[in-house]
Design a protein around this motif. Structure first.
Motif, PDB file in Angstrom:
ATOM      1  N   ALA A  82      26.018  42.356  56.599  1.00 43.99           N
ATOM      2  CA  ALA A  82      25.613  42.428  55.199  1.00 43.99           C
ATOM      3  C   ALA A  82      26.754  42.942  54.322  1.00 43.99           C
ATOM      4  O   ALA A  82      27.433  43.909  54.666  1.00 43.99           O
ATOM      5  N   VAL A  83      26.963  42.277  53.187  1.00 45.07           N
ATOM      6  CA  VAL A  83      27.963  42.695  52.197  1.00 45.07           C
ATOM      7  C   VAL A  83      27.303  42.658  50.822  1.00 45.07           C
ATOM      8  O   VAL A  83      26.297  41.967  50.619  1.00 45.07           O
ATOM      9  N   PRO A  84      27.835  43.399  49.845  1.00 47.07           N
ATOM     10  CA  PRO A  84      27.268  43.336  48.487  1.00 47.07           C
ATOM     11  C   PRO A  84      27.302  41.918  47.932  1.00 47.07           C
ATOM     12  O   PRO A  84      28.094  41.069  48.358  1.00 47.07           O
ATOM     13  N   ALA A  85      26.439  41.678  46.965  1.00 51.46           N
ATOM     14  CA  ALA A  85      26.326  40.329  46.390  1.00 51.46           C
ATOM     15  C   ALA A  85      27.553  39.951  45.578  1.00 51.46           C
ATOM     16  O   ALA A  85      27.868  38.765  45.427  1.00 51.46           O
ATOM     17  N   GLU A  86      28.253  40.947  45.044  1.00 50.96           N
ATOM     18  CA  GLU A  86      29.437  40.669  44.224  1.00 50.96           C
ATOM     19  C   GLU A  86      30.413  41.828  44.331  1.00 50.96           C
ATOM     20  O   GLU A  86      30.061  42.912  44.801  1.00 50.96           O
ATOM     21  N   PHE A  87      31.634  41.567  43.914  1.00 46.27           N
ATOM     22  CA  PHE A  87      32.652  42.619  43.899  1.00 46.27           C
ATOM     23  C   PHE A  87      32.483  43.477  42.656  1.00 46.27           C
ATOM     24  O   PHE A  87      32.187  42.970  41.571  1.00 46.27           O
ATOM     25  N   ALA A  88      32.673  44.770  42.840  1.00 47.80           N
ATOM     26  CA  ALA A  88      32.575  45.677  41.704  1.00 47.80           C
ATOM     27  C   ALA A  88      33.647  45.345  40.678  1.00 47.80           C
ATOM     28  O   ALA A  88      34.824  45.189  41.016  1.00 47.80           O
ATOM     29  N   GLY A  89      33.230  45.200  39.429  1.00 45.99           N
ATOM     30  CA  GLY A  89      34.174  44.906  38.362  1.00 45.99           C
ATOM     31  C   GLY A  89      34.500  43.432  38.215  1.00 45.99           C
ATOM     32  O   GLY A  89      35.368  43.077  37.419  1.00 45.99           O
ATOM     33  N   ALA A  90      33.833  42.568  38.972  1.00 50.48           N
ATOM     34  CA  ALA A  90      34.091  41.128  38.882  1.00 50.48           C
ATOM     35  C   ALA A  90      32.789  40.388  38.656  1.00 50.48           C
ATOM     36  O   ALA A  90      31.720  40.799  39.126  1.00 50.48           O
ATOM     37  N   VAL A  91      32.880  39.278  37.936  1.00 47.25           N
ATOM     38  CA  VAL A  91      31.711  38.444  37.685  1.00 47.25           C
ATOM     39  C   VAL A  91      31.443  37.581  38.917  1.00 47.25           C
ATOM     40  O   VAL A  91      32.363  36.996  39.491  1.00 47.25           O
ATOM     41  N   ALA A  92      30.186  37.529  39.336  1.00 43.68           N
ATOM     42  CA  ALA A  92      29.825  36.733  40.506  1.00 43.68           C
ATOM     43  C   ALA A  92      30.080  35.256  40.235  1.00 43.68           C
ATOM     44  O   ALA A  92      29.514  34.672  39.312  1.00 43.68           O
ATOM     45  N   ASP A  93      30.968  34.674  41.027  1.00 43.20           N
ATOM     46  CA  ASP A  93      31.332  33.266  40.862  1.00 43.20           C
ATOM     47  C   ASP A  93      31.821  32.760  42.204  1.00 43.20           C
ATOM     48  O   ASP A  93      32.607  33.427  42.887  1.00 43.20           O
ATOM     49  N   SER A  94      31.374  31.571  42.590  1.00 41.15           N
ATOM     50  CA  SER A  94      31.758  31.031  43.901  1.00 41.15           C
ATOM     51  C   SER A  94      33.179  30.492  43.929  1.00 41.15           C
ATOM     52  O   SER A  94      33.719  30.220  45.006  1.00 41.15           O
ATOM     53  N   ALA A  95      33.813  30.330  42.761  1.00 39.40           N
ATOM     54  CA  ALA A  95      35.200  29.854  42.729  1.00 39.40           C
ATOM     55  C   ALA A  95      36.095  30.898  43.402  1.00 39.40           C
ATOM     56  O   ALA A  95      36.065  32.067  43.047  1.00 39.40           O
ATOM     57  N   ASN A  96      36.888  30.442  44.366  1.00 37.32           N
ATOM     58  CA  ASN A  96      37.650  31.374  45.189  1.00 37.32           C
ATOM     59  C   ASN A  96      39.077  30.869  45.365  1.00 37.32           C
ATOM     60  O   ASN A  96      39.306  29.742  45.807  1.00 37.32           O
ATOM     61  N   SER A  97      40.041  31.715  45.005  1.00 35.10           N
ATOM     62  CA  SER A  97      41.452  31.326  45.119  1.00 35.10           C
ATOM     63  C   SER A  97      41.925  31.244  46.559  1.00 35.10           C
ATOM     64  O   SER A  97      43.011  30.718  46.826  1.00 35.10           O
ATOM     65  N   ALA A  98      41.132  31.776  47.508  1.00 35.05           N
ATOM     66  CA  ALA A  98      41.535  31.710  48.912  1.00 35.05           C
ATOM     67  C   ALA A  98      41.612  30.279  49.413  1.00 35.05           C
ATOM     68  O   ALA A  98      42.305  29.991  50.399  1.00 35.05           O
ATOM     69  N   SER A  99      40.909  29.368  48.755  1.00 35.09           N
ATOM     70  CA  SER A  99      40.932  27.962  49.174  1.00 35.09           C
ATOM     71  C   SER A  99      42.189  27.241  48.700  1.00 35.09           C
ATOM     72  O   SER A  99      42.456  26.114  49.117  1.00 35.09           O
ATOM     73  N   VAL A 100      42.964  27.887  47.817  1.00 31.18           N
ATOM     74  CA  VAL A 100      44.194  27.265  47.317  1.00 31.18           C
ATOM     75  C   VAL A 100      45.297  27.433  48.355  1.00 31.18           C
ATOM     76  O   VAL A 100      45.543  28.533  48.850  1.00 31.18           O
ATOM     77  N   LYS A 101      45.968  26.357  48.706  1.00 33.30           N
ATOM     78  CA  LYS A 101      47.062  26.425  49.678  1.00 33.30           C
ATOM     79  C   LYS A 101      48.242  27.176  49.075  1.00 33.30           C
ATOM     80  O   LYS A 101      48.468  27.149  47.862  1.00 33.30           O
ATOM     81  N   TRP A 102      48.994  27.823  49.965  1.00 37.61           N
ATOM     82  CA  TRP A 102      50.060  28.690  49.475  1.00 37.61           C
ATOM     83  C   TRP A 102      51.135  27.930  48.714  1.00 37.61           C
ATOM     84  O   TRP A 102      51.756  28.468  47.788  1.00 37.61           O
ATOM     85  N   LYS A 103      51.369  26.665  49.044  1.00 39.37           N
ATOM     86  CA  LYS A 103      52.385  25.891  48.331  1.00 39.37           C
ATOM     87  C   LYS A 103      51.943  25.575  46.906  1.00 39.37           C
ATOM     88  O   LYS A 103      52.792  25.280  46.050  1.00 39.37           O
ATOM     89  N   GLN A 104      50.642  25.605  46.670  1.00 41.73           N
ATOM     90  CA  GLN A 104      50.143  25.417  45.315  1.00 41.73           C
ATOM     91  C   GLN A 104      50.021  26.747  44.576  1.00 41.73           C
ATOM     92  O   GLN A 104      50.128  26.794  43.353  1.00 41.73           O
ATOM     93  N   PHE A 105      49.809  27.814  45.324  1.00 43.13           N
ATOM     94  CA  PHE A 105      49.662  29.136  44.700  1.00 43.13           C
ATOM     95  C   PHE A 105      51.012  29.667  44.229  1.00 43.13           C
ATOM     96  O   PHE A 105      51.098  30.238  43.139  1.00 43.13           O
ATOM     97  N   PHE A 106      52.052  29.486  45.047  1.00 42.20           N
ATOM     98  CA  PHE A 106      53.403  29.929  44.677  1.00 42.20           C
ATOM     99  C   PHE A 106      54.188  28.707  44.202  1.00 42.20           C
ATOM    100  O   PHE A 106      54.381  27.757  44.964  1.00 42.20           O
ATOM    101  N   THR A 107      54.635  28.762  42.961  1.00 45.61           N
ATOM    102  CA  THR A 107      55.288  27.596  42.362  1.00 45.61           C
ATOM    103  C   THR A 107      56.804  27.718  42.307  1.00 45.61           C
ATOM    104  O   THR A 107      57.475  26.732  42.000  1.00 45.61           O
ATOM    105  N   ASP A 108      57.357  28.890  42.575  1.00 42.33           N
ATOM    106  CA  ASP A 108      58.817  29.067  42.549  1.00 42.33           C
ATOM    107  C   ASP A 108      59.420  28.345  43.752  1.00 42.33           C
ATOM    108  O   ASP A 108      59.120  28.684  44.902  1.00 42.33           O
ATOM    109  N   PRO A 109      60.281  27.341  43.545  1.00 42.77           N
ATOM    110  CA  PRO A 109      60.831  26.574  44.680  1.00 42.77           C
ATOM    111  C   PRO A 109      61.665  27.424  45.638  1.00 42.77           C
ATOM    112  O   PRO A 109      61.685  27.167  46.839  1.00 42.77           O
ATOM    113  N   ASN A 110      62.357  28.436  45.112  1.00 41.94           N
ATOM    114  CA  ASN A 110      63.135  29.315  45.994  1.00 41.94           C
ATOM    115  C   ASN A 110      62.225  30.124  46.908  1.00 41.94           C
ATOM    116  O   ASN A 110      62.524  30.321  48.092  1.00 41.94           O
ATOM    117  N   LEU A 111      61.112  30.593  46.378  1.00 41.31           N
ATOM    118  CA  LEU A 111      60.158  31.363  47.179  1.00 41.31           C
ATOM    119  C   LEU A 111      59.498  30.481  48.236  1.00 41.31           C
ATOM    120  O   LEU A 111      59.383  30.885  49.400  1.00 41.31           O
TER     121      LEU A 111
END
Length: 476
Positions: A34-63
């Motif tokens: 069991a976990v809380p329904a939402e994070f404290a201080g955040a609006v409950a929303d199913s959109a999650n950045s964890a699904s974004v691949k790292w090559k799309q999350f980091f845009t600096d070509p050197n990085l």
């Protein structure tokens, strides 16, 4: 008669199984997911950045180039990959234990017994072939095949194999968690390197400003408007700032080499963006729902697989109390002369089964069973601890992102105010309306405020990276 013996043996075995079963109850504790329904201080929303691949999350070509290299060359990650191979081999070993084992056997030997013994006298008087007595010494030749099989009645071996599968899956998730941490560590170090470059540029700029101020003070001394003390204080300020320059340069070298270590290469220059660090804006990270951590965080999934393996270990350990059924078989030829080895009369075969159950002195079995139970409880607590830690990490980063944004806005205003104060103090000093100490203090405060602003921006970038990691992003 044979059937009666078999039935009696089975009855005794199953009776013993029933008695043992009553004495070996599992020390089970259901895991709490069991976990809380939402994070404290955040609006409950199913959109999650964890699904974004790292090559799309980091845009600096050197990085992204550094991360790509690290995923290929990082030694610690490659060591973990070998752990996965070890786990795969463990599955093969466990699978082989509950399958029949078969092989070929061949042998040759010679035996000489005394004639003045019962066996020797008997062999001397027995004719085996064509009225001839046994050859002396007696040779022995054997060829054949054999098979053994432990019938896995109680699924002891199958559960052991399933436990190995779960540990293999846990090792894969462990590798994914390491990938996530490796990516975040490289990104944080990269942004630190950009911040240091920016601090070095600010120091060089301030050295120029302070050097010009020193020259003005020298001219004023010649005009008897200030004393030698003012010249020395301005000179000391310039020297202090110049010493900071080398401290920053050393930190740049160390940060570059930390990145080089992570990407698995010897010290060298790290290519990076020349964009002003202040212009970097951390992207918005969507936290999603706490329940999504169970699927996205590799360390939670690793703990879950380890827990399932521990449960199966308990079942395997409990099965050791029950009767074990083993079957052995063999077929081949045996003769005292190689020329007779393939004759029908030389054929030998055997088939046997045995049913065994521990009755007394079962201390080692009990100890192994109790240990398996204790490890299962450990796995439960570890699983719950991992979930709790993941939730707290995300909650902390959500709060940090918000607070750092407010802090940055205020510090930016502070830098602007101190820059204006520095310019005003210089003008007042030139017109003898301000003391040189006011100029020095204002310059020092302005430099420190610029450093603090860069440090706050670095914390913002690191927080963006850390919340992405805490959500379970980066390994996909």
């Amino acid at each position: 008669m044979l059937k009666k013996i078999i039935y009696l043996s089975l009855s005794v075995a199953f009776l013993a199984t029933g008695i043992i079963s009553c004495k070996t109850g599992d020390v089970a504790r259901a895991e709490n997911k069991a976990v809380p329904a939402e994070f404290a201080g955040a609006v409950a929303d199913s959109a999650n950045s964890a699904s974004v691949k790292w090559k799309q999350f980091f845009t600096d070509p050197n990085l992204t180039a550094l991360i790509d290299t690290a995923l290929q060359n990082n030694q610690e990650l490659n060591i973990t990959m070998q752990e996965i191979n070890i786990s795969q081999n463990e599955i093969r070993a466990r699978k082989g234990e509950y399958l029949p084992s078969a092989g070929l056997r061949g042998g040759a030997g010679v035996d000489k017994v005394s004639r003045y013994t019962n066996i020797g006298a008997l062999e001397h008087n027995i004719a085996i072939v064509d009225g001839k007595e046994n050859p002396e010494p007696l040779q022995d030749y054997t060829i054949g095949a054999y098979a053994t099989w432990e019938v896995d009645i109680w699924k002891k071996l199958r559960n052991s194999k399933k436990a190995a599968v779960n540990r293999y899956l846990a090792s894969v998730e462990g590798k994914n968690f390491m990938v996530t941490n490796l990516i975040s560590e490289i990104a944080n170090s990269y942004y630190e390197l950009l911040a240091l470059d920016n601090q070095l540029a600010i120091i060089n700029q301030n050295i120029g400003i302070q050097t010009n101020a020193l020259e003005i003070v020298k001219l004023q001394k010649e005009a008897a408007r200030v004393t030698e003390l003012a010249v020395r204080r301005f000179q000391a300020q310039v020297l202090n700032t110049q010493s900071l320059q080398y401290e920053i340069k050393q930190r740049i070298v160390e940060t570059e080499n930390r990145i080089n270590f992570l990407v698995g290469r010897f010290p060298q220059h790290v290519d990076r963006s020349t964009e002003t660090f202040d212009n970097l804006v951390p992207q918005v990270v969507q936290a999603g729902l706490p329940s999504q951590l169970l699927a996205n965080r590799p360390d939670i999934r690793q703990a879950e697989f380890n827990l399932e393996a521990a449960k199966l270990d308990v079942k395997s350990a409990r099965a050791r109390f029950y009767p074990q059924l083993g079957i052995t078989a063999g077929i081949g030829y045996r003769a005292f002369d190689p020329s007779y080895i393939v004759k029908p009369q030389s054929l030998i075969y055997s088939l046997a089964g045995d049913l065994t159950a521990p009755l007394i002195n079962r201390n080692s079995i009990k100890a192994a069973y109790n240990t398996a139970n204790a490890k299962q409880l450990q796995a439960v607590f570890d699983y719950e601890r991992t979930i709790l830690n993941a939730y707290i990490e995300v909650a902390n980063q959500i709060s940090k992102v918000s607070n750092l944004q407010s802090s940055y806005e205020l510090k930016a205003k502070e830098v602007e105010a101190l820059n204006q104060s520095s310019a005003i103090s210089n003008d007042l000093f030139k017109s003898a309306r301000a003391d040189y100490m006011e100029v020095l203090m204002t310059q020092r405060d302005a430099l420190e405020s610029k450093f603090d602003l860069i440090e706050t921006r670095l914390q913002q970038m690191n927080s963006m990276v850390n919340i992405y990691r805490s959500l379970g992003g980066g390994w996909k």
